[in-house]
Structure formats: C-alpha cells, structure tokens
Write a protein that holds these residues in place. Structure first.
Motif, PDB file in Angstrom:
ATOM      1  N   ALA A  37       0.826  -1.205   0.000  1.00 28.72           N
ATOM      2  CA  ALA A  37       0.000   0.000   0.000  1.00 28.72           C
ATOM      3  C   ALA A  37       0.865   1.262   0.000  1.00 28.72           C
ATOM      4  CB  ALA A  37      -0.919   0.004   1.219  1.00 28.72           C
ATOM      5  N   ALA A  38       1.958   1.236   0.746  1.00 28.90           N
ATOM      6  CA  ALA A  38       2.835   2.406   0.816  1.00 28.90           C
ATOM      7  C   ALA A  38       3.532   2.680  -0.507  1.00 28.90           C
ATOM      8  CB  ALA A  38       3.878   2.195   1.913  1.00 28.90           C
ATOM      9  N   HIS A  39       3.673   1.647  -1.329  1.00 28.87           N
ATOM     10  CA  HIS A  39       4.423   1.802  -2.576  1.00 28.87           C
ATOM     11  C   HIS A  39       3.607   2.443  -3.693  1.00 28.87           C
ATOM     12  CE1 HIS A  39       7.145   0.937  -5.866  1.00 28.87           C
ATOM     13  NE2 HIS A  39       6.145   0.361  -6.513  1.00 28.87           N
ATOM     14  N   LYS A  40       2.299   2.371  -3.646  1.00 23.20           N
ATOM     15  CA  LYS A  40       1.477   2.823  -4.771  1.00 23.20           C
ATOM     16  C   LYS A  40       1.762   4.284  -5.103  1.00 23.20           C
ATOM     17  CE  LYS A  40      -2.065  -0.649  -4.396  1.00 23.20           C
ATOM     18  NZ  LYS A  40      -1.536  -1.410  -3.269  1.00 23.20           N
ATOM     19  N   MET A  41       2.008   4.533  -6.398  1.00 27.26           N
ATOM     20  CA  MET A  41       2.513   5.823  -6.857  1.00 27.26           C
ATOM     21  C   MET A  41       1.381   6.773  -7.226  1.00 27.26           C
ATOM     22  SD  MET A  41       5.696   4.359  -9.132  1.00 27.26           S
ATOM     23  CE  MET A  41       4.657   3.192 -10.018  1.00 27.26           C
ATOM     24  N   LEU A  42       0.619   7.168  -6.217  1.00 21.52           N
ATOM     25  CA  LEU A  42      -0.482   8.108  -6.408  1.00 21.52           C
ATOM     26  C   LEU A  42      -0.300   9.298  -5.483  1.00 21.52           C
ATOM     27  CD1 LEU A  42      -3.541   5.651  -6.272  1.00 21.52           C
ATOM     28  CD2 LEU A  42      -2.206   6.310  -8.263  1.00 21.52           C
ATOM     29  N   GLU A  43      -0.641  10.475  -5.976  1.00 24.11           N
ATOM     30  CA  GLU A  43      -0.640  11.667  -5.126  1.00 24.11           C
ATOM     31  C   GLU A  43      -1.491  12.733  -5.778  1.00 24.11           C
ATOM     32  OE1 GLU A  43       3.339  13.000  -4.704  1.00 24.11           O
ATOM     33  OE2 GLU A  43       3.606  13.484  -6.826  1.00 24.11           O
ATOM     34  N   ASP A  82      -4.689  16.012  -4.738  1.00 25.37           N
ATOM     35  CA  ASP A  82      -5.525  16.705  -3.758  1.00 25.37           C
ATOM     36  C   ASP A  82      -6.640  15.800  -3.244  1.00 25.37           C
ATOM     37  OD1 ASP A  82      -6.276  19.190  -2.349  1.00 25.37           O
ATOM     38  OD2 ASP A  82      -8.105  19.020  -3.567  1.00 25.37           O
ATOM     39  N   THR A  83      -7.365  15.145  -4.170  1.00 24.00           N
ATOM     40  CA  THR A  83      -8.486  14.308  -3.767  1.00 24.00           C
ATOM     41  C   THR A  83      -8.404  12.952  -4.460  1.00 24.00           C
ATOM     42  OG1 THR A  83      -9.859  15.214  -5.540  1.00 24.00           O
ATOM     43  CG2 THR A  83     -10.022  16.263  -3.369  1.00 24.00           C
ATOM     44  N   VAL A  84      -8.845  11.903  -3.769  1.00 18.93           N
ATOM     45  CA  VAL A  84      -8.852  10.561  -4.341  1.00 18.93           C
ATOM     46  C   VAL A  84     -10.098   9.833  -3.856  1.00 18.93           C
ATOM     47  CG1 VAL A  84      -7.448   9.617  -2.454  1.00 18.93           C
ATOM     48  CG2 VAL A  84      -7.550   8.407  -4.640  1.00 18.93           C
ATOM     49  N   LEU A  85     -10.684   9.039  -4.745  1.00 22.67           N
ATOM     50  CA  LEU A  85     -11.828   8.205  -4.422  1.00 22.67           C
ATOM     51  C   LEU A  85     -11.374   6.749  -4.436  1.00 22.67           C
ATOM     52  CD1 LEU A  85     -14.882   7.597  -4.055  1.00 22.67           C
ATOM     53  CD2 LEU A  85     -15.084   7.665  -6.556  1.00 22.67           C
ATOM     54  N   ASP A  86     -11.546   6.072  -3.312  1.00 24.35           N
ATOM     55  CA  ASP A  86     -11.240   4.641  -3.201  1.00 24.35           C
ATOM     56  C   ASP A  86     -12.568   3.899  -3.260  1.00 24.35           C
ATOM     57  OD1 ASP A  86     -10.544   2.077  -2.502  1.00 24.35           O
ATOM     58  OD2 ASP A  86      -9.881   2.557  -0.479  1.00 24.35           O
ATOM     59  N   LEU A  87     -12.767   3.108  -4.303  1.00 25.36           N
ATOM     60  CA  LEU A  87     -14.046   2.433  -4.508  1.00 25.36           C
ATOM     61  C   LEU A  87     -14.249   1.218  -3.621  1.00 25.36           C
ATOM     62  CD1 LEU A  87     -14.234   2.417  -8.429  1.00 25.36           C
ATOM     63  CD2 LEU A  87     -15.191   4.102  -6.856  1.00 25.36           C
ATOM     64  N   LEU A  95      -3.180   6.234   1.215  1.00 25.80           N
ATOM     65  CA  LEU A  95      -3.523   7.327   0.300  1.00 25.80           C
ATOM     66  C   LEU A  95      -3.740   8.630   1.075  1.00 25.80           C
ATOM     67  CD1 LEU A  95      -6.007   5.464  -2.079  1.00 25.80           C
ATOM     68  CD2 LEU A  95      -3.716   6.288  -2.665  1.00 25.80           C
ATOM     69  N   SER A  96      -4.230   8.533   2.306  1.00 27.41           N
ATOM     70  CA  SER A  96      -4.489   9.743   3.096  1.00 27.41           C
ATOM     71  C   SER A  96      -3.211  10.494   3.430  1.00 27.41           C
ATOM     72  CB  SER A  96      -5.236   9.376   4.390  1.00 27.41           C
ATOM     73  OG  SER A  96      -4.367   8.745   5.331  1.00 27.41           O
ATOM     74  N   ARG A  97      -2.052   9.842   3.303  1.00 28.00           N
ATOM     75  CA  ARG A  97      -0.777  10.514   3.553  1.00 28.00           C
ATOM     76  C   ARG A  97      -0.318  11.338   2.358  1.00 28.00           C
ATOM     77  NH1 ARG A  97       3.027   6.051   6.616  1.00 28.00           N
ATOM     78  NH2 ARG A  97       1.623   5.613   8.366  1.00 28.00           N
ATOM     79  N   ARG A  98      -0.918  11.052   1.174  1.00 29.37           N
ATOM     80  CA  ARG A  98      -0.482  11.734  -0.045  1.00 29.37           C
ATOM     81  C   ARG A  98      -1.575  12.563  -0.703  1.00 29.37           C
ATOM     82  NH1 ARG A  98       1.773   6.516  -0.398  1.00 29.37           N
ATOM     83  NH2 ARG A  98       0.205   5.817  -1.884  1.00 29.37           N
ATOM     84  N   PHE A  99      -2.758  12.557  -0.102  1.00 21.16           N
ATOM     85  CA  PHE A  99      -3.877  13.359  -0.604  1.00 21.16           C
ATOM     86  C   PHE A  99      -4.479  14.162   0.547  1.00 21.16           C
ATOM     87  CE2 PHE A  99      -3.472  10.055  -3.735  1.00 21.16           C
ATOM     88  CZ  PHE A  99      -3.851  10.635  -4.944  1.00 21.16           C
ATOM     89  N   ARG A 100      -4.984  15.327   0.209  1.00 19.83           N
ATOM     90  CA  ARG A 100      -5.642  16.149   1.231  1.00 19.83           C
ATOM     91  C   ARG A 100      -6.926  15.497   1.705  1.00 19.83           C
ATOM     92  NH1 ARG A 100      -9.875  19.391   1.054  1.00 19.83           N
ATOM     93  NH2 ARG A 100      -9.994  19.222  -1.221  1.00 19.83           N
ATOM     94  N   ARG A 101      -7.661  14.878   0.777  1.00 20.68           N
ATOM     95  CA  ARG A 101      -8.963  14.293   1.112  1.00 20.68           C
ATOM     96  C   ARG A 101      -9.109  12.950   0.427  1.00 20.68           C
ATOM     97  NH1 ARG A 101     -14.273  15.181  -1.571  1.00 20.68           N
ATOM     98  NH2 ARG A 101     -15.922  14.496  -0.131  1.00 20.68           N
ATOM     99  N   VAL A 102      -9.561  11.961   1.208  1.00 23.42           N
ATOM    100  CA  VAL A 102      -9.824  10.619   0.699  1.00 23.42           C
ATOM    101  C   VAL A 102     -11.281  10.278   0.969  1.00 23.42           C
ATOM    102  CG1 VAL A 102      -9.262   8.166   0.864  1.00 23.42           C
ATOM    103  CG2 VAL A 102      -7.455   9.880   1.158  1.00 23.42           C
ATOM    104  N   VAL A 103     -11.989   9.858  -0.062  1.00 21.98           N
ATOM    105  CA  VAL A 103     -13.337   9.303   0.093  1.00 21.98           C
ATOM    106  C   VAL A 103     -13.240   7.824  -0.243  1.00 21.98           C
ATOM    107  CG1 VAL A 103     -15.724   9.313  -0.712  1.00 21.98           C
ATOM    108  CG2 VAL A 103     -14.452  11.467  -0.524  1.00 21.98           C
ATOM    109  N   THR A 104     -13.661   6.968   0.679  1.00 19.83           N
ATOM    110  CA  THR A 104     -13.570   5.527   0.443  1.00 19.83           C
ATOM    111  C   THR A 104     -14.940   4.902   0.639  1.00 19.83           C
ATOM    112  OG1 THR A 104     -12.395   3.489   1.028  1.00 19.83           O
ATOM    113  CG2 THR A 104     -12.847   5.036   2.818  1.00 19.83           C
ATOM    114  N   LEU A 105     -15.310   3.973  -0.253  1.00 21.34           N
ATOM    115  CA  LEU A 105     -16.641   3.378  -0.276  1.00 21.34           C
ATOM    116  C   LEU A 105     -16.603   1.962   0.295  1.00 21.34           C
ATOM    117  CD1 LEU A 105     -17.720   4.350  -3.917  1.00 21.34           C
ATOM    118  CD2 LEU A 105     -17.784   5.748  -1.838  1.00 21.34           C
ATOM    119  N   GLU A 106     -17.605   1.646   1.116  1.00 24.47           N
ATOM    120  CA  GLU A 106     -17.757   0.295   1.645  1.00 24.47           C
ATOM    121  C   GLU A 106     -19.251  -0.004   1.759  1.00 24.47           C
ATOM    122  OE1 GLU A 106     -17.840  -3.182   2.524  1.00 24.47           O
ATOM    123  OE2 GLU A 106     -15.783  -2.444   2.307  1.00 24.47           O
ATOM    124  N   ARG A 107     -19.695  -1.009   1.023  1.00 24.14           N
ATOM    125  CA  ARG A 107     -21.125  -1.300   0.987  1.00 24.14           C
ATOM    126  C   ARG A 107     -21.629  -2.007   2.243  1.00 24.14           C
ATOM    127  NH1 ARG A 107     -22.727  -4.258  -3.995  1.00 24.14           N
ATOM    128  NH2 ARG A 107     -20.993  -3.191  -4.996  1.00 24.14           N
TER     129      ARG A 107
END
Length: 383
Positions: free
Chosen positions: A80-86, A88-93, A104-116
């Motif tokens: 997870a730490a290796h993923k090369m994303l950065e 302002d905002t990211v959506l985790d489905l 992802l929250s360490r590299r983005f200002r805002r994370v929205v993550t979905l869980e049904r």
C-alpha cells in the motif's frame, strides 16, 4: 465478516483491555480461558493482531479491529505504501479494511472511500480513528450507486475489486470482479481522468495493456512472491515495471526489442548465477533487465555472469561448479544430505526431484537446476 453486535463488543472498554492483556498468548488458550470476557472474540483478535505484526505493523501497533476475511483480502502495508499516487483528492471504490485508503491519506488532502457493508464501514471508521487519520471519509454505498452522484471530481480513482464469485471461486478477468470496472468506465471517466486498479498477482500484464493501452502496468513482489499487479490508467504509458520491494525496480516500454540470445552456453565461463525476481518474470522483463549484466536464454530461466552482477534484481549466488544433469551420480553423492533445491526452466517438480536424488530439505548444500536449449544442467552454489 463480524456482526454489528460483535463490532460493538470489540469497541467496548472491557474487550479492548482483554485484547491488549492477552496479546502474545496462544489464541486457543485465550479462547478456552474462562477468565477472559467474550473469549472467542478476544482470541480471534489476538490471532490476527499477531499476524498483523508482519503484514500490517501499524494496524497491529494501534490495536485495530481485524475481521478475518477483511484481513486476508487487505493489501500489506508495504504494498500500500508503494502505490505511486498523489494529489488533492482521491476516491477509493473498495475500502474493506482500509489499508490502501489510509496510505492514500498521507499523499492526498482528502480521501473518500466506499464500503457497501455497514459493519465493515464502521470498522474502517474506528480503525482510522485509532490510526489518527482525520482526512478519510467512509461512505456506506456501493460504487455503482455512488458514481451516479452529480458533480463528482477527483484527481485519482483507486480500486481493489473483489475477485471472488458468489460461490467463493477466484476470478481472474477484470470484468468478472466486483465492482465491474469495465462496465463502470463511463462513470469513472466522468469523475476522474486517472484510474488505478490493484489486480490479482495472477493477472496477465498483456491483458492489462489490452484493456488500458496507454497505461503503466507494474508487478510488485515482496520476499520472492508476486503480491499484485497494479494498473495506472493515466495516459502516461504504455510502460511495464517490475518492482521487488526492498530490491529495486526496472521499467521498459512493452515494445522494447528483446536482446539477442547468447551464442552458446559455456559452463566453464560463468562464476555467478542470477535468479531474477518474480516481478521481472511476471512482466517478461527478465532478459531485458539482465542484458549487459548476465547471459540469459529464457524469461523464466537463470542469468549467468562472469563478474558479480551487482545491479541485478533478484537473488545472486556464487557458482562452485556447473555440470550436466546426471541424477544417478547426484544420488550417489548427495543421498541423505540436506539440500536447498532451486529450479528454473526444469521439467521435474521439487518433491519428485528430491526423491530421485535421495535428499531432504536442508541447508547443507544449495544446488540449482535448469535447462539451456535442449540440455539440462546442475549448478552447485557456494554458501
């Protein structure tokens, strides 16, 4: 998955203290200990927190709640730490245990993550609080529903789709995963120009490039095991990357010409053996990576070098002797010995080979077996 009642118990002060006190004990002993409140639930957490010290050390340190199924399906923290994303905002489905969302929250200002699943969503919120992550919003909704909301706009969308059927069988095709990202592509493209997908380690890199021709595709390994194939569909490809965490990375466009095969195999010429990392095998980049460092005849084979190839990604061994494969002679010499057997491009499985040679697993000797052209070889290794 855990029930709502079990979740509430795990959040109670009594059970949290019981888990803390009993960490390090045998989970079976804890389950049978009548002095432990809700012993079965406590024992399960003790068991998975012990496992988490390797896979999810930060979760273990924070004594997060670890539902067994969610734990098994979660990314390791190293991956997870290796993923090369950065951005302002990211959506985790696909939140699940939330390991990827937390990194992802360490590299983005805002994370929205979905869980049904509402209970799993509650677990994720509780764990994020224990981890001190304040910029993650957990939305209890399926991706298919959430993506239809108006006005969505993210720098990146991330997904680790469920790769099991309703009957529990593993699914390799991306279209068979849940959510079906291929079917959702119009909605995904409306919400972001960049999509990152974590796929099974069995997922073929050619299939990834077929579905996303301009993507970057990376095979990630840890400890000689391929852990995941990651697709970065951001228009920056096509590019293949093999990454062995802690060892290094190698990248090349998929249409890069393969190096010419060495003219011949001269057994007396080589002093070093390279076992290319599995990520190089997965991306079929082993021969290109070894070119100029070691001679290699196959993407699945070994590399052979005269000088130590210090830049090679993989295990490197000093060669004692290379000789044609002769099982009768080897049995006479090795019978009863403890041997570490290594194989690449060799048609006999390890248990059968050990029986034929009369050896047992051990570290008295290390021997590699391979095929070069139509000939089979034994490589005795130092150490």
């Amino acid at each position: 998955m855990i029930t709502q009642a079990e979740y509430e118990l795990l959040c109670s002060d009594a059970v949290r203290r019981a888990v803390a006190v009993n960490r390090g004990r045998d989970p079976l002993e804890v389950a049978l200990d009548r002095s432990v409140p809700h012993a079965r639930i406590v024992a399960t957490q003790v068991k998975y927190l012990a496992r988490a010290t390797v896979k999810l050390p930060a979760y273990a340190a924070a004594q997060c709640i670890l539902p067994p199924r969610a734990f098994e399906q979660a990314s390791s923290e190293a991956c997870a730490a290796h993923k090369m994303l950065e951005g302002d905002t990211v959506l985790d489905l696909t939140c699940g245990l939330g390991v990827d969302a937390w990194y992802l929250s360490r590299r983005f200002r805002r994370v929205v993550t979905l869980e049904r699943d509402p209970v799993v969503a509650a677990v994720a919120r509780e764990n994020f609080a224990r981890l001190g992550a304040g910029n993650i919003e957990v939305v209890t909704a399926p991706a298919e529903e959430y993506l239809r909301r108006p006005g969505l706009e993210f720098d990146w969308i991330y997904a680790d789709p469920d790769r099991r059927s309703a009957e529990g069988r593993k699914q390799l095709r991306l279209e068979a995963s849940s959510p079906d990202l291929c079917a959702l592509m119009p909605l995904l493209q409306r919400a972001s120009e960049r999509l990152c997908i974590k796929c099974s380690p069995l997922f073929d890199v050619d299939e990834a490039l077929r579905l996303f021709p301009a993507s970057r595709v990376e095979a990630v390994s840890l400890g000689d095991e391929c852990k995941e194939v990651v697709i970065y569909a951001d228009g920056a490809g096509p590019l293949l990357t093999a990454t062995a965490l802690g060892r290094g990375s190698y990248s090349a466009p998929p249409d890069t010409p393969a190096p010419p095969l060495p003219a011949r195999f001269d057994a007396g010429h080589y002093r070093w053996l390279v076992q290319p990392d599995v990520a190089l095998q997965k991306t079929r980049l082993a021969r290109r990576h070894l070119w100029g460092q070691a001679d290699s005849w196959s993407e699945n084979g070994y590399g052979f070098a005269r000088e130590e190839p210090r830049e090679a990604i993989g295990r490197i061994f000093a060669v004692s002797k290379i000789e044609p494969y002769d099982p009768r002679r080897l049995r006479r010499e090795l019978s009863g010995a403890g041997v570490e057997l290594l194989k690449r491009d060799f048609p006999i499985d390890t248990p059968t080979l050990m029986r034929r040679l009369g050896v047992r697993a051990g570290n008295e000797q290390r021997i590699a077996f391979t095929r070069i052209g139509n000939e089979y070889w034994t490589i005795r290794l130092h150490g």
